[in-house]
Design a protein around this motif. Structure first.
Motif: not given
Length: 374
Positions: A123-150
């Motif tokens: 599992r690893g060592d803890e590095v930080g904690v976020v609110n689940t809803g905040d992370l979900r919202h942020a991922v939905r927004r930025v993932i549109r700009a991610a590339g898909n070329d390997p």
């Protein structure tokens, strides 16, 4: 021998989650199984692993006989689904196969050799904690700009950067860039955090079951693995060991050339003008005028369209072209009825789109070259 009982709905949710890391085809057959462990504390864990990513779900069940088994992932998911969410399932492997019983229905599933299953990453060592809803919202927004070329792996990831109180997520595919900031509580506020995470890994973490109000813990195994856990759901995967562009210097500082508009007006104009496009990128031209009129135009080989609407325009008029899909991404991800589009000093500079939260979300769109544009 392992025997436990569990509500079918809970087993289906957990198995479906854990199966996200199980391949449908593999030269290593045991990887197509879910590792199921029922312990004496009445906890059931289901884990999937493909050597790149681990997904584990933990839930409370009634354990009659503690033990472990390896069950074909897709079969277990499908059986739990068709059993009916309110049914109680009895799972028993005492006869050399997995028997699942619900009322008068009974399924027999093959057992895979669990002693051949690879060791799951820590599992690893803890590095930080976020609110689940905040992370979900942020991922939905930025993932549109991610590339898909390997062939450009650095662009298939989402950069995470953490300081004493803010976690920033950044994605770019060269033609657009999105950056979102959320609050987080680092384990060591004095230690900067930075990892380039595959977009798919973050997308899986954001889709974990549980409430938006739950805390989500980030854990790391050295600099090679990053994990996300919340409400009994864990995913851990390899990060990308490649250099990421120095993105902060690419975000322009507003210079007064801008327009404020209703996002719905521009989205409607894009939709109305697009049918005449014969360009594979869906290129459109955006023109502003001093009287506040904005024109969206598309020209094909023997056809054209122009759609006008009103906006608050500041600075000299501009004519600039964009890929319509990237412009739509920016407008939709802004998540605001009103948005501001900041233009660069020249028509070759990117446009910055912000909504109601310009300090925490920014979306950059690169223009398409127009003949004669300054």
């Amino acid at each position: 021998m392992t025997v436990f009982t569990v509500p079918a709905g809970e087993l289906h949710t957990a198995a479906e989650w854990a199966a996200r890391a199980t391949p449908t085809k593999s030269p290593v057959p045991v990887l197509m199984g879910l590792l199921v462990n029922a312990d004496s504390d009445h906890q059931l864990t289901l884990s999937g692993f493909d050597f790149e990513r681990r997904t584990t779900a933990t839930l409370e069940v009634t354990v009659t006989t503690p033990g472990r088994m390896l069950v074909p992932a897709r079969l277990l998911v499908d059986v739990a689904k068709v059993a009916g969410r309110l049914e109680t399932l009895r799972v028993d492997d005492s006869k050399g196969a997995v028997t699942v019983t619900a009322g008068r229905a009974r399924w027999t599933l093959p057992l895979l050799p669990h002693d051949e299953y690879p060791k799951l990453p820590d599992r690893g060592d803890e590095v930080g904690v976020v609110n689940t809803g905040d992370l979900r919202h942020a991922v939905r927004r930025v993932i549109r700009a991610a590339g898909n070329d390997p062939t450009t792996p650095m662009l298939t990831g989402i950069k995470l950067e953490g300081n004493a109180d803010t976690l920033t997520l950044v994605a770019t595919n060269r033609y657009q860039m999105a950056a979102a900031e959320i609050r987080w509580t680092p384990t060591d506020p004095a230690e900067p955090f930075s990892m380039l995470v595959p977009a798919e890994l973050l997308n899986v973490a954001a889709r974990a079951a549980g409430s938006d109000d739950d805390p989500m813990t980030l854990t790391a195994v050295g600099k090679g693995l990053l994990g996300f856990s919340a409400d009994g759901y864990l995913t851990t995967g390899r990060v990308l060991d490649v250099e990421y562009p120095k993105w902060r210097g690419l975000m322009p500082v507003p210079n007064g050339r801008q327009m404020k508009l209703d996002a719905a007006d521009l989205l409607r104009a894009i939709a109305q003008a697009s049918p005449t496009s014969t360009d594979k990128t869906g290129q459109l031209t955006l023109t502003t005028s001093e009287d506040g009129t904005v024109s969206v135009s598309v020209t094909g080989d023997d056809r054209s369209a122009v759609v006008d609407f009103g906006a608050e325009v500041e600075g000299e008029p501009i004519t600039i072209a964009f890929n319509s899909a990237y412009l739509k991404d920016a407008l939709e991800a802004a998540g605001s009825e009103r948005v501001t589009a900041h233009f660069g000093a020249t028509n070759r500079r990117p446009m910055l789109v912000v909504g109601d939260d310009p300090d925490t979300y920014r979306h950059l769109v690169m223009p398409v070259s127009l003949p004669g544009a300054a």
